[in-house]
Design a protein around this motif. Structure first.
Motif, PDB file in Angstrom:
ATOM      1  N   GLY A 164      -0.921   5.761   9.866  1.00 38.42           N
ATOM      2  CA  GLY A 164       0.479   5.706   9.481  1.00 38.42           C
ATOM      3  C   GLY A 164       1.185   7.032   9.612  1.00 38.42           C
ATOM      4  N   THR A 221     -10.027  -0.927   0.015  1.00 38.41           N
ATOM      5  CA  THR A 221     -10.359  -2.289  -0.419  1.00 38.41           C
ATOM      6  C   THR A 221     -11.397  -2.973   0.458  1.00 38.41           C
ATOM      7  OG1 THR A 221      -8.537  -3.210   0.881  1.00 38.41           O
ATOM      8  CG2 THR A 221      -8.073  -2.594  -1.414  1.00 38.41           C
ATOM      9  N   ALA A 257      -7.027   0.149   3.537  1.00 41.77           N
ATOM     10  CA  ALA A 257      -6.289  -0.220   2.327  1.00 41.77           C
ATOM     11  C   ALA A 257      -6.003  -1.717   2.360  1.00 41.77           C
ATOM     12  CB  ALA A 257      -4.990   0.572   2.245  1.00 41.77           C
ATOM     13  N   GLY A 258      -5.446  -2.211   1.267  1.00 48.46           N
ATOM     14  CA  GLY A 258      -5.142  -3.633   1.191  1.00 48.46           C
ATOM     15  C   GLY A 258      -4.131  -4.084   2.225  1.00 48.46           C
ATOM     16  N   ASP A 259      -3.231  -3.177   2.652  1.00 47.00           N
ATOM     17  CA  ASP A 259      -2.226  -3.546   3.643  1.00 47.00           C
ATOM     18  C   ASP A 259      -2.716  -3.337   5.076  1.00 47.00           C
ATOM     19  OD1 ASP A 259      -2.291  -0.812   3.831  1.00 47.00           O
ATOM     20  OD2 ASP A 259      -0.161  -0.484   3.359  1.00 47.00           O
ATOM     21  N   GLY A 260      -3.989  -2.979   5.230  1.00 48.84           N
ATOM     22  CA  GLY A 260      -4.556  -2.804   6.570  1.00 48.84           C
ATOM     23  C   GLY A 260      -4.490  -1.395   7.103  1.00 48.84           C
ATOM     24  N   ALA A 261      -3.901  -0.466   6.360  1.00 45.55           N
ATOM     25  CA  ALA A 261      -3.819   0.920   6.825  1.00 45.55           C
ATOM     26  C   ALA A 261      -5.211   1.554   6.835  1.00 45.55           C
ATOM     27  CB  ALA A 261      -2.890   1.729   5.934  1.00 45.55           C
ATOM     28  N   ARG A 263      -7.987   4.204   6.281  1.00 48.82           N
ATOM     29  CA  ARG A 263      -8.189   5.269   5.306  1.00 48.82           C
ATOM     30  C   ARG A 263      -9.159   6.350   5.815  1.00 48.82           C
ATOM     31  NH1 ARG A 263      -3.691   4.663   2.777  1.00 48.82           N
ATOM     32  NH2 ARG A 263      -3.690   3.381   0.876  1.00 48.82           N
TER      33      ARG A 263
END
Length: 309
Positions: A164, A221, A257-261, A263
């Motif tokens: 991101g 996640t 992450a939960g939104d697909g980003a 990490r």
């Protein structure tokens, strides 16, 4: 994150080799007929008339000695020249026997030091999410770590976008894991640009997931992992104390992450003689309804099928 692990010794099967007269040393054991001269005093005798290759008989004998406790874990095997005299064979044959034990994980080669009996294996369960460090601690092992690098690093455009932050540099973390002062794994991680807020001391003292979640506030996640094998190569081999052609287990991990980003993206280069991965899966098991009968197809030009059970 890594898995719950349990430390177990690999089951080791004892082998019995029949005694037989030995022969004097020769450069090529395979070309020498069975001999009637006795082997060196105190040395185990090999069956030179057996269909089992001499190097396999030697490997069986050494394996049996390891299982019987003649050579304890972490102890050094006799040097090549000593084994050559003991078994009355060529150096090439001894090297083949040692290579067999290396492939089976019974022994490990330490560059410049010799060949040593393997320790017990660490079993890494891939099902629960847990970091590499935590997986070792969970089975009663307190690994030491050595931070080799923590610095800004360029990453491919697709990786920066996945983080991101397409316009910013990522961070690279390189860490060595040691057990009983011996390296067992090299870890190379690509971290998001937010890692610029971490100090060297923080990176040195904390596992990757602690850096992300506790210090940077970046939740994780899920993780995707792939395992493959490769040779160590020169640079990785030097850090792990292995020759360039030695085999490694390679675990590649991406955490999200939960939104697909993305990490983090990490590659673990692991010495295979002391490490195993495990994964338990549940059914029902999908099974194909039929298989092609190759012989029938070749025989009459028609595709034969038989039921698969």
């Amino acid at each position: 994150m890594q898995a719950n692990s349990a430390k177990n010794a690999s089951p080791r099967k004892r082998a019995t080799v029949r005694s037989d007269p030995a022969r004097a040393n020769r450069d090529d054991d395979s070309k020498t007929p069975a001999a009637t001269r006795p082997a060196a005093e105190g040395a185990p005798l090999l069956n030179r008339e057996s269909a089992v290759a001499l190097y396999m008989q030697i490997a069986d004998r050494l394996r049996s000695d390891i299982d019987a406790g003649v050579f304890a874990a972490d102890s050094k095997l006799p040097a090549e020249n000593e084994l050559t005299r003991r078994f009355d064979v060529s150096r090439v044959t001894v090297r083949q026997a040692i290579a067999q034990l290396l492939a089976e994980g019974y022994v490990v080669s330490k560059q410049g030091k010799g060949t040593f009996v393997s320790r017990q294996k660490f079993l890494h369960d891939l099902k629960p999410m847990r970091g590499f460090y935590d997986a070792l601690v969970a089975q009663g092992v307190e690994p030491k770590t050595k931070l080799l690098e923590f610095k800004p690093a360029s990453a491919p455009e697709n990786v920066r976008q996945a983080f991101g932050s397409p316009g910013d540099d990522c961070f690279q973390l390189k860490r060595l894991y040691l057990v009983d002062e011996e390296p067992i794994a090299l870890v190379i991680s690509t971290l998001p640009p937010e890692a610029s807020g971490l100090t060297w001391e923080q990176a040195n003292r904390n596992p990757i997931y602690v850096l992300l979640e506790n210090l940077l506030g970046l939740s994780v996640t899920r993780a995707e992992m792939r395992i493959r094998a490769r040779s160590a190569g020169t640079s990785v081999g030097q850090l792990l104390g292995l020759p360039p052609r030695a085999a490694l287990l390679v675990l590649e991990r991406e955490s999200f992450a939960g939104d697909g980003a993305l990490r983090e993206r990490t590659t673990f280069y692991i010495r295979p003689e002391n490490y195993e991965f495990s994964l338990s899966v549940q059914g029902p098991l999908p099974v194909g309804s039929s298989i092609k009968n190759v012989s029938a197809t070749a025989g009459n030009g028609r595709e034969g099928k038989s039921s698969a059970n």
